[in-house]
Design a protein around this motif. Structure first.
Motif, PDB file in Angstrom:
ATOM      1  N   GLY A 125      22.447 -41.109  12.047  1.00 49.42           N
ATOM      2  CA  GLY A 125      21.900 -41.109  10.703  1.00 49.42           C
ATOM      3  C   GLY A 125      21.838 -42.530  10.192  1.00 49.42           C
ATOM      4  N   PRO A 126      21.261 -42.776   9.037  1.00 47.66           N
ATOM      5  CA  PRO A 126      20.745 -41.768   8.100  1.00 47.66           C
ATOM      6  C   PRO A 126      19.454 -41.116   8.590  1.00 47.66           C
ATOM      7  CG  PRO A 126      20.237 -43.984   7.308  1.00 47.66           C
ATOM      8  CD  PRO A 126      21.088 -44.160   8.533  1.00 47.66           C
ATOM      9  N   VAL A 130      17.828 -31.092  10.583  1.00 45.52           N
ATOM     10  CA  VAL A 130      18.082 -29.863  11.349  1.00 45.52           C
ATOM     11  C   VAL A 130      17.231 -29.863  12.619  1.00 45.52           C
ATOM     12  CG1 VAL A 130      17.709 -27.352  11.316  1.00 45.52           C
ATOM     13  CG2 VAL A 130      18.811 -28.476   9.376  1.00 45.52           C
ATOM     14  N   ALA A 131      15.970 -30.272  12.510  1.00 50.69           N
ATOM     15  CA  ALA A 131      15.076 -30.280  13.681  1.00 50.69           C
ATOM     16  C   ALA A 131      15.623 -31.228  14.751  1.00 50.69           C
ATOM     17  CB  ALA A 131      13.675 -30.700  13.256  1.00 50.69           C
ATOM     18  N   ALA A 132      16.098 -32.406  14.335  1.00 46.64           N
ATOM     19  CA  ALA A 132      16.648 -33.374  15.307  1.00 46.64           C
ATOM     20  C   ALA A 132      17.884 -32.796  15.977  1.00 46.64           C
ATOM     21  CB  ALA A 132      16.970 -34.687  14.594  1.00 46.64           C
ATOM     22  N   VAL A 133      18.702 -32.101  15.196  1.00 47.28           N
ATOM     23  CA  VAL A 133      19.927 -31.509  15.757  1.00 47.28           C
ATOM     24  C   VAL A 133      19.570 -30.442  16.785  1.00 47.28           C
ATOM     25  CG1 VAL A 133      21.964 -30.090  15.224  1.00 47.28           C
ATOM     26  CG2 VAL A 133      21.341 -32.014  13.732  1.00 47.28           C
ATOM     27  N   LEU A 134      18.632 -29.562  16.433  1.00 50.20           N
ATOM     28  CA  LEU A 134      18.278 -28.478  17.368  1.00 50.20           C
ATOM     29  C   LEU A 134      17.677 -29.059  18.650  1.00 50.20           C
ATOM     30  CD1 LEU A 134      16.967 -25.800  14.850  1.00 50.20           C
ATOM     31  CD2 LEU A 134      19.145 -25.813  16.107  1.00 50.20           C
ATOM     32  N   VAL A 215      25.748 -30.324  11.312  1.00 46.85           N
ATOM     33  CA  VAL A 215      25.744 -31.377  12.343  1.00 46.85           C
ATOM     34  C   VAL A 215      24.909 -32.572  11.856  1.00 46.85           C
ATOM     35  CG1 VAL A 215      25.189 -31.937  14.746  1.00 46.85           C
ATOM     36  CG2 VAL A 215      26.008 -29.634  14.167  1.00 46.85           C
ATOM     37  N   ALA A 216      23.773 -32.273  11.217  1.00 54.45           N
ATOM     38  CA  ALA A 216      22.927 -33.354  10.686  1.00 54.45           C
ATOM     39  C   ALA A 216      23.704 -34.165   9.655  1.00 54.45           C
ATOM     40  CB  ALA A 216      21.658 -32.769  10.066  1.00 54.45           C
ATOM     41  N   THR A 237      31.270 -26.648  13.119  1.00 57.26           N
ATOM     42  CA  THR A 237      30.398 -26.907  11.965  1.00 57.26           C
ATOM     43  C   THR A 237      30.972 -26.466  10.620  1.00 57.26           C
ATOM     44  OG1 THR A 237      29.207 -24.832  12.398  1.00 57.26           O
ATOM     45  CG2 THR A 237      28.275 -26.868  13.323  1.00 57.26           C
ATOM     46  N   GLY A 238      32.163 -25.840  10.626  1.00 57.42           N
ATOM     47  CA  GLY A 238      32.764 -25.449   9.351  1.00 57.42           C
ATOM     48  C   GLY A 238      32.772 -23.937   9.186  1.00 57.42           C
TER      49      GLY A 238
END
Ligand code: 0L1
Ligand code: MG
Length: 267
Positions: A125-126, A130-134, A215-216, A237-238
């Motif tokens: 980041g920054p 979500v798309a990058a994580v998947l 995750v993001a 992830t919590g």
């Protein structure tokens, strides 16, 4: 001076890290550290957590992954905060699925049902999404985190709990893993049973709207400290469910839609 700038000197950071790490290892509770250091900053809190990590690594402990905490809106509201927090998990914290957890080695454990991710590409980041994580996810798996704040009666504020490695203690990973493609992760259902009785139920959407968002956010928070999530990182992830207190004699089973179940026994 910015509110986030470190206010504690290195000697105090080291002393507080030793204090909290010893409380964990000796299984005894302590009062929250902001009682004595009310002006400590967010950076100080993460610096103390980093110093705890260094103490453990020097002792030969392997860092097994990262975790996000306070990711559900309900828990954030309960704590009066708007930002989740992050910590690390260890090799000695890992308990096999179906295994036994000795409560004599913990202070006042609670269990949380979580979704774990394992990455196959680095994330930074920054701007991590979500798309990058998947796209960077190798697989997901069901997990239960056993949290155990070192603070008396789980009474703390956010800076104290960051310093205390976000109450990280044990975790149990399920035996089955899946590629998230084709799974409606956002609406994945989770049900927790204690001694055969349902005690909590949730949708994975409770975790920041989508567990990949957690995750993001971790990548973005690490980015602000000049770090990233390396490829091959395990991330809790919590809690999707609220944290449930456990004691010797309790059996916990969590069933996850699409991902199977995870269980453990407390003695
Ligand atoms: O993993 C978690 O969400 C716990 C974060 C720390 C707060 C707590 O101990 O409840
Ligand atoms: Mg947790």
């Amino acid at each position: 001076m910015s509110l986030n700038q470190a206010t504690l000197n290195q000697a105090t950071i080291s002393q507080l890290a030793r204090h909290l790490e010893a409380a964990e290892m000796e299984c005894r509770d302590v009062v929250k550290i902001t009682d004595d250091y009310p002006d400590m900053s967010w950076d100080d809190a993460y610096d103390i957590q980093d110093a705890i990590r260094a103490i453990k690594e020097q002792r030969g402990v392997r860092i097994a992954g990262l975790k996000m905490g306070l990711t559900s809106h309900a828990k954030m509201k309960q704590m009066g905060v708007t930002t989740p927090i992050h910590g690390f998990i260890t090799d000695y914290g890992s308990i096999a699925d179906g295994g036994v957890i000795d409560t004599a080695s913990l202070i006042h454990p609670k269990v949380e049902a979580e979704i774990a991710f394992v990455t196959r590409a680095p994330l930074s980041g920054p701007g991590c999404s979500v798309a990058a994580v998947l796209a960077a996810t190798d697989f997901i798996l069901p997990a239960v985190e056993v949290i155990d704040s070192r603070y008396k009666d789980f009474r703390f504020d956010l800076k104290s709990v960051i310093a205390d490695n976000t109450s990280s203690a044990r975790y149990v990973l399920g035996g089955s893993h899946r590629n998230p493609e084709g799974i409606d992760l956002k609406n994945l259902g989770v049900v927790m049973y204690k001694n055969g009785e349902m005690v909590a139920a949730a949708s994975a959407a409770a975790v920041l709207g989508h567990p990949a968002q957690s995750v993001a956010m971790l990548a973005n928070m690490l980015g602000s400290r000049g770090r990233h999530i390396p490829a091959g990182t395990l991330i809790l992830t919590g809690g999707a469910t609220e944290a449930i207190s456990v004691a010797a004699g309790d059996d916990i089973t969590v069933r996850y839609q699409h991902l199977g179940s995870v269980s453990m026994r407390f003695i």
